[in-house]
Design a protein around this motif. Sequence first.
Motif, PDB file in Angstrom:
ATOM      1  N   PHE A   9      11.342  -8.474  10.430  1.00 55.81           N
ATOM      2  CA  PHE A   9      10.381  -7.376  10.706  1.00 55.81           C
ATOM      3  C   PHE A   9       9.733  -7.205  11.907  1.00 55.81           C
ATOM      4  CE2 PHE A   9       6.629  -4.878   9.808  1.00 55.81           C
ATOM      5  CZ  PHE A   9       6.877  -3.723   9.637  1.00 55.81           C
ATOM      6  N   VAL A  10       9.176  -8.449  12.283  1.00 55.43           N
ATOM      7  CA  VAL A  10       8.205  -8.325  13.604  1.00 55.43           C
ATOM      8  C   VAL A  10       9.124  -8.768  14.667  1.00 55.43           C
ATOM      9  CG1 VAL A  10       6.320  -9.047  12.050  1.00 55.43           C
ATOM     10  CG2 VAL A  10       7.613 -10.859  13.075  1.00 55.43           C
ATOM     11  N   LYS A  11      10.494  -9.303  14.391  1.00 60.24           N
ATOM     12  CA  LYS A  11      11.237  -9.801  15.666  1.00 60.24           C
ATOM     13  C   LYS A  11      11.373  -8.853  16.703  1.00 60.24           C
ATOM     14  CE  LYS A  11      15.449 -12.099  16.665  1.00 60.24           C
ATOM     15  NZ  LYS A  11      14.846 -13.437  17.182  1.00 60.24           N
ATOM     16  N   GLY A  12      11.167  -9.133  18.221  1.00 60.26           N
ATOM     17  CA  GLY A  12      11.243  -8.265  19.245  1.00 60.26           C
ATOM     18  C   GLY A  12      10.038  -7.217  19.325  1.00 60.26           C
ATOM     19  N   LYS A  13       9.167  -7.360  18.335  1.00 62.69           N
ATOM     20  CA  LYS A  13       8.141  -6.066  18.464  1.00 62.69           C
ATOM     21  C   LYS A  13       6.851  -6.520  19.115  1.00 62.69           C
ATOM     22  CE  LYS A  13      10.088  -3.834  14.487  1.00 62.69           C
ATOM     23  NZ  LYS A  13       9.858  -3.271  13.175  1.00 62.69           N
ATOM     24  N   GLN A  14       6.010  -5.774  19.618  1.00 64.68           N
ATOM     25  CA  GLN A  14       4.649  -6.061  20.083  1.00 64.68           C
ATOM     26  C   GLN A  14       3.671  -6.169  18.669  1.00 64.68           C
ATOM     27  OE1 GLN A  14       4.121  -7.157  23.082  1.00 64.68           O
ATOM     28  NE2 GLN A  14       5.816  -6.592  24.178  1.00 64.68           N
ATOM     29  N   VAL A  15       3.304  -7.159  18.374  1.00 64.75           N
ATOM     30  CA  VAL A  15       2.267  -7.281  17.122  1.00 64.75           C
ATOM     31  C   VAL A  15       0.872  -7.246  17.476  1.00 64.75           C
ATOM     32  CG1 VAL A  15       1.930  -8.306  14.877  1.00 64.75           C
ATOM     33  CG2 VAL A  15       4.353  -7.900  16.064  1.00 64.75           C
ATOM     34  N   ALA A  16       0.033  -6.683  17.005  1.00 67.80           N
ATOM     35  CA  ALA A  16      -1.541  -6.713  16.995  1.00 67.80           C
ATOM     36  C   ALA A  16      -2.180  -7.129  15.788  1.00 67.80           C
ATOM     37  CB  ALA A  16      -2.029  -5.651  17.713  1.00 67.80           C
ATOM     38  N   VAL A  17      -2.898  -8.300  15.810  1.00 64.82           N
ATOM     39  CA  VAL A  17      -3.436  -8.715  14.597  1.00 64.82           C
ATOM     40  C   VAL A  17      -5.085  -8.277  14.747  1.00 64.82           C
ATOM     41  CG1 VAL A  17      -4.101 -10.582  13.075  1.00 64.82           C
ATOM     42  CG2 VAL A  17      -1.853 -10.322  13.971  1.00 64.82           C
ATOM     43  N   VAL A  18      -5.648  -7.723  14.084  1.00 68.88           N
ATOM     44  CA  VAL A  18      -7.124  -7.323  13.896  1.00 68.88           C
ATOM     45  C   VAL A  18      -7.695  -8.440  12.933  1.00 68.88           C
ATOM     46  CG1 VAL A  18      -9.089  -5.846  13.607  1.00 68.88           C
ATOM     47  CG2 VAL A  18      -6.988  -5.085  14.363  1.00 68.88           C
ATOM     48  N   GLY A  19      -8.598  -9.321  13.288  1.00 67.96           N
ATOM     49  CA  GLY A  19      -9.128 -10.198  12.843  1.00 67.96           C
ATOM     50  C   GLY A  19      -8.827 -11.720  13.240  1.00 67.96           C
ATOM     51  N   PHE A  20      -9.961 -12.725  12.955  1.00 67.21           N
ATOM     52  CA  PHE A  20      -9.798 -14.193  13.385  1.00 67.21           C
ATOM     53  C   PHE A  20     -10.073 -14.894  12.363  1.00 67.21           C
ATOM     54  CE2 PHE A  20     -10.910 -17.290  16.887  1.00 67.21           C
ATOM     55  CZ  PHE A  20      -9.824 -17.440  17.137  1.00 67.21           C
ATOM     56  N   GLN A  21      -9.741 -14.635  11.195  1.00 68.96           N
ATOM     57  CA  GLN A  21     -10.059 -15.482  10.035  1.00 68.96           C
ATOM     58  C   GLN A  21      -8.630 -16.142   9.381  1.00 68.96           C
ATOM     59  OE1 GLN A  21     -13.513 -13.771   8.291  1.00 68.96           O
ATOM     60  NE2 GLN A  21     -14.146 -15.877   8.017  1.00 68.96           N
ATOM     61  N   LYS A  22      -8.680 -16.488   8.191  1.00 68.02           N
ATOM     62  CA  LYS A  22      -7.454 -17.366   7.926  1.00 68.02           C
ATOM     63  C   LYS A  22      -6.125 -16.457   7.715  1.00 68.02           C
ATOM     64  CE  LYS A  22      -4.999 -20.806   6.274  1.00 68.02           C
ATOM     65  NZ  LYS A  22      -4.530 -21.883   7.060  1.00 68.02           N
ATOM     66  N   SER A  23      -6.045 -15.412   7.225  1.00 63.55           N
ATOM     67  CA  SER A  23      -5.086 -14.544   7.169  1.00 63.55           C
ATOM     68  C   SER A  23      -4.605 -14.142   8.634  1.00 63.55           C
ATOM     69  CB  SER A  23      -5.076 -13.335   6.298  1.00 63.55           C
ATOM     70  OG  SER A  23      -5.620 -13.748   5.142  1.00 63.55           O
ATOM     71  N   GLY A  36       7.793 -15.847  20.303  1.00 61.68           N
ATOM     72  CA  GLY A  36       7.301 -16.540  21.497  1.00 61.68           C
ATOM     73  C   GLY A  36       6.851 -15.822  22.744  1.00 61.68           C
ATOM     74  N   VAL A  37       6.979 -16.262  24.055  1.00 62.72           N
ATOM     75  CA  VAL A  37       6.008 -15.559  25.037  1.00 62.72           C
ATOM     76  C   VAL A  37       6.769 -14.153  25.454  1.00 62.72           C
ATOM     77  CG1 VAL A  37       5.353 -17.814  25.760  1.00 62.72           C
ATOM     78  CG2 VAL A  37       7.386 -16.938  26.763  1.00 62.72           C
ATOM     79  N   GLU A  38       7.913 -14.018  24.979  1.00 65.06           N
ATOM     80  CA  GLU A  38       8.354 -12.680  25.523  1.00 65.06           C
ATOM     81  C   GLU A  38       7.785 -11.462  24.857  1.00 65.06           C
ATOM     82  OE1 GLU A  38      12.699 -12.786  24.678  1.00 65.06           O
ATOM     83  OE2 GLU A  38      13.174 -14.261  26.247  1.00 65.06           O
ATOM     84  N   HIS A  39       7.379 -11.594  23.448  1.00 69.44           N
ATOM     85  CA  HIS A  39       6.648 -10.587  22.873  1.00 69.44           C
ATOM     86  C   HIS A  39       5.502 -11.376  22.236  1.00 69.44           C
ATOM     87  CE1 HIS A  39       9.869  -7.653  23.478  1.00 69.44           C
ATOM     88  NE2 HIS A  39      10.827  -8.779  23.320  1.00 69.44           N
ATOM     89  N   PRO A  40       4.384 -11.630  22.913  1.00 70.40           N
ATOM     90  CA  PRO A  40       3.232 -12.235  22.566  1.00 70.40           C
ATOM     91  C   PRO A  40       2.637 -11.456  21.312  1.00 70.40           C
ATOM     92  CG  PRO A  40       2.760 -11.574  24.827  1.00 70.40           C
ATOM     93  CD  PRO A  40       4.185 -11.363  24.606  1.00 70.40           C
ATOM     94  N   CYS A  41       2.153 -12.181  20.423  1.00 70.55           N
ATOM     95  CA  CYS A  41       1.278 -11.460  19.365  1.00 70.55           C
ATOM     96  C   CYS A  41      -0.285 -11.384  20.209  1.00 70.55           C
ATOM     97  CB  CYS A  41       1.136 -12.194  18.257  1.00 70.55           C
ATOM     98  SG  CYS A  41       0.106 -11.722  16.824  1.00 70.55           S
ATOM     99  N   THR A  42      -0.839 -10.380  19.891  1.00 69.77           N
ATOM    100  CA  THR A  42      -2.193 -10.012  20.338  1.00 69.77           C
ATOM    101  C   THR A  42      -3.247  -9.935  19.003  1.00 69.77           C
ATOM    102  OG1 THR A  42      -1.629  -8.533  21.993  1.00 69.77           O
ATOM    103  CG2 THR A  42      -3.863  -8.595  21.469  1.00 69.77           C
ATOM    104  N   VAL A  43      -4.179 -11.001  19.374  1.00 67.51           N
ATOM    105  CA  VAL A  43      -5.173 -11.142  18.206  1.00 67.51           C
ATOM    106  C   VAL A  43      -6.477 -10.285  18.675  1.00 67.51           C
ATOM    107  CG1 VAL A  43      -6.580 -12.410  16.709  1.00 67.51           C
ATOM    108  CG2 VAL A  43      -4.415 -13.125  17.543  1.00 67.51           C
ATOM    109  N   VAL A  44      -6.966  -9.359  18.058  1.00 60.89           N
ATOM    110  CA  VAL A  44      -8.078  -8.673  18.459  1.00 60.89           C
ATOM    111  C   VAL A  44      -9.115  -8.996  17.683  1.00 60.89           C
ATOM    112  CG1 VAL A  44      -9.221  -6.266  18.683  1.00 60.89           C
ATOM    113  CG2 VAL A  44      -6.829  -6.626  18.932  1.00 60.89           C
ATOM    114  N   ILE A  45     -10.275  -9.650  18.331  1.00 64.57           N
ATOM    115  CA  ILE A  45     -11.376 -10.392  17.676  1.00 64.57           C
ATOM    116  C   ILE A  45     -12.639  -9.787  18.097  1.00 64.57           C
ATOM    117  CG2 ILE A  45     -12.687 -12.778  17.803  1.00 64.57           C
ATOM    118  CD1 ILE A  45      -9.877 -13.753  19.085  1.00 64.57           C
TER     119      ILE A  45
END
Length: 273
Positions: A9-23, A36-45
């Motif tokens: 589902f996430v392969k090759g996609k630009q993913v953003a995660v909101v939140g900086f706890q366990k989940s 990997g580094v080709e499509h890094p996951c962005t964590v918004v904190i």
Amino acid sequence: MDSETAANFVKGKQVAVVGFQKSGLDIAMECSMVNGVEHPCTVVIRTPHWNLPDFSPWGLNLGYLYLNRFSELMVHKPGEGMLLSLLATTLSPLRWAFSKYVEYYIKHKNRLDKHGMVPDHSFLNEWSSCSIAVEPEGFYNRVEEGSIKLIKRAKTLGFSKEGSDDSAAVPLYGECIHPRIPQLAIIGFSESFANLYTSEIRCRWLAELLDGKFELPSVKIMEKDIEEWDEYKKRYTYRKYYRRSCIAALHIWHHDQLCKDMGWNPKRKQPLG
């Protein structure tokens, strides 16, 4: 959704995660492993946290620092007498030193200064708020390589306003009974770091109450006890989470009070069977 389906589902996609706890940490780690580094996951904190690289900083298990009766002597407790209050004040330098020890370890291990992720609250505040998370192994290595990007955003951008809201509080005596609605009990609302055991002992306490083994005190006394617990939470928990009803730093003290109500010796708790 199983792991293989989630990876596709996430392969090759630009993913953003909101939140900086366990989940949020777990999801970001999984995405970084897929893309990997080709499509890094962005964590918004919004709020950096003292997330633990492991539970034993430099080989010293946190249980020896925070999960025993001695550690609770360093904290002011609801219903404590003058001697315990004086002892907590006297031991406050040690309480501060424990917190700084863990903070220094996390800052050093995760290079928080480099990433601008040093929290503005203490580790004790984090611990007392039940907001501690043990991060996935190698999380900050992924940050270093670029497969995870950490972005800190202003606290007012897209998030609800911080601060305490008295209307959100649920005043519970024994952390499970409303003093003015004694026919209703809520188990599991208040957190600790021994959630399963804490919920079990509250259930046993409730069963003993319903069986007539003891009686609830007056509404006035129950409300005074609730107020004292609330003052404790205001003092030690991180201001954003003090309405979370967390008793992590005093779960043994809380268990002792329940045992005394049931007529048990709190120093030698009986099996709950």
